[in-house]
Design a protein around this motif. Structure first.
Motif, mmCIF file in Angstrom:
data_model
loop_
_atom_site.group_PDB
_atom_site.id
_atom_site.type_symbol
_atom_site.label_atom_id
_atom_site.label_comp_id
_atom_site.label_asym_id
_atom_site.label_seq_id
_atom_site.Cartn_x
_atom_site.Cartn_y
_atom_site.Cartn_z
ATOM 1 N N ALA A 42 0.843 -1.228 0.128
ATOM 2 C CA ALA A 42 -0.063 0.162 0.153
ATOM 3 C C ALA A 42 0.767 1.150 0.051
ATOM 4 N N ARG A 43 2.139 1.280 0.315
ATOM 5 C CA ARG A 43 3.062 2.391 0.279
ATOM 6 C C ARG A 43 3.860 2.411 -0.889
ATOM 7 N N ASP A 44 3.667 1.816 -1.970
ATOM 8 C CA ASP A 44 4.233 1.633 -3.068
ATOM 9 C C ASP A 44 3.700 2.875 -3.933
ATOM 10 N N VAL A 45 4.536 3.474 -4.814
ATOM 11 C CA VAL A 45 4.076 4.514 -5.679
ATOM 12 C C VAL A 45 4.319 3.910 -7.305
ATOM 13 N N GLU A 46 3.393 3.811 -8.054
ATOM 14 C CA GLU A 46 3.297 3.401 -9.258
ATOM 15 C C GLU A 46 3.444 4.554 -10.209
ATOM 16 N N GLN A 47 4.387 4.220 -11.231
ATOM 17 C CA GLN A 47 4.558 5.620 -12.174
ATOM 18 C C GLN A 47 3.523 5.069 -13.542
ATOM 19 N N VAL A 48 2.767 6.167 -14.038
ATOM 20 C CA VAL A 48 1.979 5.988 -14.927
ATOM 21 C C VAL A 48 2.446 7.284 -16.189
ATOM 22 N N TYR A 49 2.586 6.635 -17.315
ATOM 23 C CA TYR A 49 2.940 7.495 -18.353
ATOM 24 C C TYR A 49 1.901 7.620 -19.257
ATOM 25 N N LEU A 50 1.286 8.832 -19.725
ATOM 26 C CA LEU A 50 0.318 8.893 -20.638
ATOM 27 C C LEU A 50 0.845 10.003 -21.768
ATOM 28 N N ARG A 51 0.593 9.462 -23.074
ATOM 29 C CA ARG A 51 1.332 10.283 -23.865
ATOM 30 C C ARG A 51 0.587 10.590 -25.176
ATOM 31 N N CYS A 52 -0.562 11.369 -24.893
ATOM 32 C CA CYS A 52 -1.488 11.600 -25.889
ATOM 33 C C CYS A 52 -2.059 13.238 -25.305
ATOM 34 N N SER A 53 -2.680 13.716 -26.339
ATOM 35 C CA SER A 53 -3.245 15.168 -26.067
ATOM 36 C C SER A 53 -4.546 14.822 -25.115
ATOM 37 N N GLN A 54 -5.208 13.859 -25.054
ATOM 38 C CA GLN A 54 -6.376 13.691 -24.315
ATOM 39 C C GLN A 54 -6.483 12.153 -23.991
ATOM 40 N N GLY A 55 -7.061 11.975 -23.138
ATOM 41 C CA GLY A 55 -7.369 10.555 -22.319
ATOM 42 C C GLY A 55 -7.998 10.437 -21.034
ATOM 43 N N SER A 56 -7.760 9.514 -20.419
ATOM 44 C CA SER A 56 -8.662 9.382 -18.940
ATOM 45 C C SER A 56 -7.753 8.371 -18.130
ATOM 46 N N LEU A 57 -8.028 8.329 -17.127
ATOM 47 C CA LEU A 57 -7.528 7.554 -15.911
ATOM 48 C C LEU A 57 -8.597 7.121 -15.159
ATOM 49 N N GLU A 58 -8.468 5.663 -14.582
ATOM 50 C CA GLU A 58 -9.652 5.061 -13.890
ATOM 51 C C GLU A 58 -8.594 4.216 -12.862
ATOM 52 N N TRP A 59 -8.690 4.544 -11.646
ATOM 53 C CA TRP A 59 -7.888 3.750 -10.439
ATOM 54 C C TRP A 59 -9.327 3.264 -9.625
ATOM 55 N N LEU A 60 -9.195 1.897 -9.842
ATOM 56 C CA LEU A 60 -10.383 1.100 -9.023
ATOM 57 C C LEU A 60 -9.707 0.888 -7.570
ATOM 58 N N TYR A 61 -10.463 1.193 -6.544
ATOM 59 C CA TYR A 61 -9.989 0.598 -5.161
ATOM 60 C C TYR A 61 -8.556 1.149 -4.964
ATOM 61 N N PRO A 62 -8.638 2.599 -4.856
ATOM 62 C CA PRO A 62 -7.039 3.192 -4.842
ATOM 63 C C PRO A 62 -6.370 2.826 -3.369
ATOM 64 N N THR A 63 -5.213 2.523 -3.442
ATOM 65 C CA THR A 63 -4.190 2.259 -2.336
ATOM 66 C C THR A 63 -2.765 2.781 -2.786
ATOM 67 N N GLY A 64 -2.065 3.092 -1.645
ATOM 68 C CA GLY A 64 -0.613 3.863 -2.081
ATOM 69 C C GLY A 64 -0.917 4.976 -2.962
ATOM 70 N N ALA A 65 -0.027 5.348 -3.996
ATOM 71 C CA ALA A 65 -0.010 6.386 -4.864
ATOM 72 C C ALA A 65 0.501 5.812 -6.169
ATOM 73 N N ILE A 66 0.183 6.851 -7.275
ATOM 74 C CA ILE A 66 0.414 6.696 -8.493
ATOM 75 C C ILE A 66 0.990 8.219 -8.765
ATOM 76 N N ILE A 67 1.873 8.090 -9.524
ATOM 77 C CA ILE A 67 2.503 9.495 -10.277
ATOM 78 C C ILE A 67 1.996 9.379 -11.698
ATOM 79 N N ILE A 68 1.386 10.209 -12.223
ATOM 80 C CA ILE A 68 0.879 10.456 -13.788
ATOM 81 C C ILE A 68 1.649 11.520 -14.394
ATOM 82 N N ASN A 69 2.510 10.960 -15.357
ATOM 83 C CA ASN A 69 3.263 12.010 -16.180
ATOM 84 C C ASN A 69 2.493 12.124 -17.434
ATOM 85 N N LEU A 70 2.135 13.170 -17.698
ATOM 86 C CA LEU A 70 1.443 13.555 -19.003
ATOM 87 C C LEU A 70 2.708 14.144 -19.864
ATOM 88 N N ARG A 71 2.225 13.775 -21.099
ATOM 89 C CA ARG A 71 3.013 14.268 -21.978
ATOM 90 C C ARG A 71 2.521 14.121 -23.454
#
Length: 164
Positions: A42-71
């Motif tokens: 639960a204390r882990d941090v996941e890296q997410v890379y999204l590389r489009c001009s538009q999109g979406s994110l859906e995180w079910l049952y959030p635990t810990g943290a995620i870093i979202i890099n938008l480019r």
């Protein structure tokens, strides 16, 4: 030719890889994942890379943290001057959203504010999105979800037709 034992081992490894990769889905524009797969960490941090001009994110049952890099999907001189806007889904809850830059966090959106569905914009130079699960004993029916759009220009963004 592979021996039967080695062939069986390779088949098992391929199956495990498919199971592991099916826990999170990511095309270059959108991401969908579940905190249940990381509940033990639960204390882990996941890296997410999204590389489009538009999109979406859906995180079910959030635990810990995620870093979202938008480019954007292409690099240009304007990349540093891009604005990102996010619009939480009306039923989005279970996390707080920050901007993270150089290890510093700045609150962008509290869990309670997400249900209002207002568009929030920031410059990409301000940092990545840091989405931290709110501390709840019961994570059932918690989903953090939002749409995003990147564009160049003023933060008010008259181009945000898809988010408004």
């Amino acid at each position: 030719m592979l021996s039967p034992c080695l062939a069986c081992l390779v088949a098992m490894l391929l199956l495990l890889c498919r199971v592991a990769s099916s826990q999170y889905s990511s095309d270059q524009c959108s991401w969908r994942g579940s905190g249940l797969t990381h509940e033990a960490h639960a204390r882990d941090v996941e890296q997410v890379y999204l590389r489009c001009s538009q999109g979406s994110l859906e995180w079910l049952y959030p635990t810990g943290a995620i870093i979202i890099n938008l480019r954007p999907n292409t690099v240009s001189q304007a990349t540093g001057r891009l604005t990102a806007c996010i619009k939480p889904a009306a039923d989005s809850r279970g996390s707080n959203i920050y901007l993270e830059k150089g290890g510093e966090l700045r609150l962008l959106l509290r869990e309670q504010e997400q249900a209002q569905g207002r568009v929030h914009c920031f410059g990409l130079q301000e940092g990545a999105l840091f989405v931290e699960a709110a501390s709840h004993q019961d994570i059932s029916r918690k989903i953090t979800a939002f749409q995003y759009e990147l564009f160049s220009g003023d933060r008010r963004g008259p181009e945000l037709h898809s988010l408004t």
